[in-house]
Design a protein around this motif. Structure first.
Motif, PDB file in Angstrom:
ATOM      1  N   THR A   1      11.898  18.402   1.519  1.00  0.00           N
ATOM      2  CA  THR A   1      11.396  17.317   2.352  1.00  0.00           C
ATOM      3  C   THR A   1      11.120  16.165   1.391  1.00  0.00           C
ATOM      4  N   ILE A   2      11.545  14.958   1.752  1.00  0.00           N
ATOM      5  CA  ILE A   2      11.419  13.833   0.830  1.00  0.00           C
ATOM      6  C   ILE A   2      10.649  12.690   1.487  1.00  0.00           C
ATOM      7  N   LEU A   3       9.635  12.212   0.782  1.00  0.00           N
ATOM      8  CA  LEU A   3       8.976  10.953   1.130  1.00  0.00           C
ATOM      9  C   LEU A   3       9.554   9.898   0.198  1.00  0.00           C
ATOM     10  N   PHE A   4      10.342   9.001   0.765  1.00  0.00           N
ATOM     11  CA  PHE A   4      11.062   8.002  -0.019  1.00  0.00           C
ATOM     12  C   PHE A   4      10.410   6.647   0.173  1.00  0.00           C
ATOM     13  N   ILE A   5       9.993   6.022  -0.917  1.00  0.00           N
ATOM     14  CA  ILE A   5       9.289   4.748  -0.861  1.00  0.00           C
ATOM     15  C   ILE A   5      10.202   3.658  -1.408  1.00  0.00           C
ATOM     16  N   SER A   6      10.379   2.598  -0.627  1.00  0.00           N
ATOM     17  CA  SER A   6      11.300   1.546  -1.058  1.00  0.00           C
ATOM     18  C   SER A   6      11.040   0.261  -0.282  1.00  0.00           C
ATOM     19  N   HIS A   7      11.440  -0.841  -0.891  1.00  0.00           N
ATOM     20  CA  HIS A   7      11.455  -2.125  -0.185  1.00  0.00           C
ATOM     21  C   HIS A   7      12.880  -2.488   0.232  1.00  0.00           C
ATOM     22  N   ASP A   8      13.852  -1.662  -0.170  1.00  0.00           N
ATOM     23  CA  ASP A   8      15.264  -1.935   0.086  1.00  0.00           C
ATOM     24  C   ASP A   8      15.690  -1.299   1.412  1.00  0.00           C
ATOM     25  N   MET A   9      15.830  -2.120   2.427  1.00  0.00           N
ATOM     26  CA  MET A   9      16.124  -1.605   3.757  1.00  0.00           C
ATOM     27  C   MET A   9      17.540  -1.045   3.866  1.00  0.00           C
TER      28      MET A   9
ATOM     29  N   LEU B   1       9.148  16.299  -2.169  1.00  0.00           N
ATOM     30  CA  LEU B   1       9.459  15.411  -3.287  1.00  0.00           C
ATOM     31  C   LEU B   1       9.122  13.988  -2.862  1.00  0.00           C
ATOM     32  N   ILE B   2       8.256  13.343  -3.624  1.00  0.00           N
ATOM     33  CA  ILE B   2       7.916  11.947  -3.370  1.00  0.00           C
ATOM     34  C   ILE B   2       8.690  11.093  -4.356  1.00  0.00           C
ATOM     35  N   ALA B   3       9.534  10.229  -3.844  1.00  0.00           N
ATOM     36  CA  ALA B   3      10.349   9.348  -4.683  1.00  0.00           C
ATOM     37  C   ALA B   3       9.856   7.919  -4.495  1.00  0.00           C
ATOM     38  N   ASP B   4       9.154   7.401  -5.500  1.00  0.00           N
ATOM     39  CA  ASP B   4       8.529   6.083  -5.404  1.00  0.00           C
ATOM     40  C   ASP B   4       9.426   5.032  -6.050  1.00  0.00           C
ATOM     41  N   GLU B   5      10.171   4.310  -5.244  1.00  0.00           N
ATOM     42  CA  GLU B   5      11.117   3.290  -5.718  1.00  0.00           C
ATOM     43  C   GLU B   5      11.993   3.840  -6.851  1.00  0.00           C
ATOM     44  N   PRO B   6      12.660   4.963  -6.656  1.00  0.00           N
ATOM     45  CA  PRO B   6      13.339   5.633  -7.766  1.00  0.00           C
ATOM     46  C   PRO B   6      14.594   4.930  -8.265  1.00  0.00           C
ATOM     47  N   VAL B   7      15.090   3.930  -7.531  1.00  0.00           N
ATOM     48  CA  VAL B   7      16.319   3.256  -7.973  1.00  0.00           C
ATOM     49  C   VAL B   7      16.123   1.772  -8.240  1.00  0.00           C
ATOM     50  N   SER B   8      14.937   1.247  -8.011  1.00  0.00           N
ATOM     51  CA  SER B   8      14.741  -0.204  -8.121  1.00  0.00           C
ATOM     52  C   SER B   8      14.852  -0.701  -9.559  1.00  0.00           C
ATOM     53  N   ALA B   9      14.642   0.180 -10.551  1.00  0.00           N
ATOM     54  CA  ALA B   9      14.743  -0.232 -11.949  1.00  0.00           C
ATOM     55  C   ALA B   9      16.135  -0.003 -12.524  1.00  0.00           C
ATOM     56  N   LEU B  10      17.085   0.406 -11.681  1.00  0.00           N
ATOM     57  CA  LEU B  10      18.423   0.751 -12.143  1.00  0.00           C
ATOM     58  C   LEU B  10      19.441  -0.303 -11.722  1.00  0.00           C
ATOM     59  N   ASP B  11      20.549  -0.344 -12.458  1.00  0.00           N
ATOM     60  CA  ASP B  11      21.648  -1.232 -12.087  1.00  0.00           C
ATOM     61  C   ASP B  11      22.192  -0.835 -10.714  1.00  0.00           C
TER      62      ASP B  11
ATOM     63  N   GLY C   1       0.787  -1.236   0.000  1.00  0.00           N
ATOM     64  CA  GLY C   1       0.000   0.000   0.000  1.00  0.00           C
ATOM     65  C   GLY C   1       0.815   1.279   0.000  1.00  0.00           C
ATOM     66  N   LYS C   2       2.132   1.175   0.024  1.00  0.00           N
ATOM     67  CA  LYS C   2       2.948   2.390   0.134  1.00  0.00           C
ATOM     68  C   LYS C   2       2.868   3.271  -1.106  1.00  0.00           C
ATOM     69  N   SER C   3       2.853   2.681  -2.296  1.00  0.00           N
ATOM     70  CA  SER C   3       2.734   3.489  -3.518  1.00  0.00           C
ATOM     71  C   SER C   3       1.340   4.080  -3.663  1.00  0.00           C
ATOM     72  N   THR C   4       0.333   3.333  -3.241  1.00  0.00           N
ATOM     73  CA  THR C   4      -1.032   3.859  -3.265  1.00  0.00           C
ATOM     74  C   THR C   4      -1.158   5.067  -2.353  1.00  0.00           C
ATOM     75  N   LEU C   5      -0.530   5.004  -1.189  1.00  0.00           N
ATOM     76  CA  LEU C   5      -0.532   6.141  -0.276  1.00  0.00           C
ATOM     77  C   LEU C   5       0.117   7.362  -0.925  1.00  0.00           C
ATOM     78  N   ALA C   6       1.225   7.146  -1.624  1.00  0.00           N
ATOM     79  CA  ALA C   6       1.896   8.247  -2.305  1.00  0.00           C
ATOM     80  C   ALA C   6       1.017   8.844  -3.397  1.00  0.00           C
ATOM     81  N   LYS C   7       0.314   7.997  -4.118  1.00  0.00           N
ATOM     82  CA  LYS C   7      -0.568   8.482  -5.184  1.00  0.00           C
ATOM     83  C   LYS C   7      -1.737   9.283  -4.615  1.00  0.00           C
ATOM     84  N   ALA C   8      -2.193   8.911  -3.431  1.00  0.00           N
ATOM     85  CA  ALA C   8      -3.263   9.680  -2.788  1.00  0.00           C
ATOM     86  C   ALA C   8      -2.759  11.065  -2.401  1.00  0.00           C
ATOM     87  N   ILE C   9      -1.520  11.126  -1.907  1.00  0.00           N
ATOM     88  CA  ILE C   9      -0.947  12.409  -1.520  1.00  0.00           C
ATOM     89  C   ILE C   9      -0.802  13.324  -2.726  1.00  0.00           C
ATOM     90  N   THR C  10      -0.501  12.758  -3.879  1.00  0.00           N
ATOM     91  CA  THR C  10      -0.374  13.551  -5.108  1.00  0.00           C
ATOM     92  C   THR C  10      -1.710  13.683  -5.849  1.00  0.00           C
TER      93      THR C  10
END
Length: 268
Positions: A208-216, A177-187, A54-63
């Motif tokens: 202020t940054i809301l950073f969304i990720s599964h990478d701990m 700035l909301i960054a939704d998994e901004p590096v997961s598609a990169l090498d 639900g983290k990306s859905t939450l970000a989409k609601a904020i935007t």
């Protein structure tokens, strides 16, 4: 402490067709369930959790990309739910988003100069020279040369495309700035560059940054505070160092135990 963004008891549902129903009956899927959080001005707040939590859905609601079922979203202390046209336009300038896949987030038919100029054309009354100056400055901030302005997105690598997407998000000088998994598609070698870039931009642009990720590991390096989501709910929240040392929830412990430990966080 100044609260820039706050959600109160936020709930979001999606409708899906019940395939077992002969009448095409729709069922509700709860994507975000009663989430309340506060993001302080100037911090990097990370939302972590597995895909589908639900983290990306939450970000989409904020935007304001998806509607909410119940609850409230406050920005600078004011509700964004029932904004006037002008209020919504100003809000969209203050809150910008960088998406996961830079390949699909840039218009392949537009040159980079047009991609960066479009937000300024729509939202400002700057002269052409002022726009050109602003575009060149933001390009420099994200580590790109002016020579890229007459090129198309397909002529860039994935990391360069994400830098362009970040530049586009920052061109209107947003506060959040909301960054939704901004590096997961990169090498992996490019991920560290983009993460370090975000840290530098946060300071330079007072973001202020809301950073969304599964990478701990990325979250540990980048975030000031962390919220853990599971099955649509915010189950744990703490300062990053505290959460990593003393996780309370079993799900949080599972997340932390499922990733390799890196010796040198500076290089991710």
């Amino acid at each position: 402490m100044v609260i820039l963004l706050e959600t109160k008891n936020l709930a979001i549902e999606y409708q899906s067709i019940n395939l077992n129903s002969s009448t095409g009956e729709k069922t509700s899927i709860v994507a975000v369930n009663n989430v309340s959080l506060k993001i302080e001005e100037g911090e990097i707040y990370a939302l972590a959790g597995e895909s589908g939590c639900g983290k990306s859905t939450l970000a989409k609601a904020i935007t304001k990309l998806v509607p909410i079922k119940q609850g409230e979203i406050l920005f600078e202390g004011k509700s964004i739910i029932a904004q006037t046209t002008l209020e919504e336009r100003l809000y969209r300038q203050k809150v910008q988003m960088v998406f996961q896949n830079p390949h699909s987030s840039l218009n392949p038919k537009m040159k980079i100069k047009d991609i960066l100029s479009e937000p300024l054309d729509i939202n400002t009354k700057l002269t052409r020279d002022e726009k050109d100056t602003k575009i060149k400055e933001i390009l420099s901030d994200v580590g790109l040369q002016e020579s890229c302005l007459n090129l198309y997105p397909h002529e860039f690598s994935g990391g360069q495309k994400q830098r362009i997407a970040i530049a586009r998000a920052l061109i209107l000088e947003p506060k959040l700035l909301i960054a939704d998994e901004p590096v997961s598609a990169l090498d992996a070698s490019i991920q560290a560059q983009i993460i370090n870039l975000l840290k530098d931009l946060k300071i330079k642009h007072n973001l202020t940054i809301l950073f969304i990720s599964h990478d701990m590991n990325v979250i540990r390096f980048l975030a000031d505070r962390v919220g853990i989501m599971n099955m649509g709910s915010l189950i744990e929240e703490n300062y990053t160092s505290t959460l990593f040392k003393y996780p309370k929830e079993e799900y949080t412990k599972m997340l932390l135990n499922s990733v390799p430990k890196l010796e040198n966080c500076k290089d991710l």
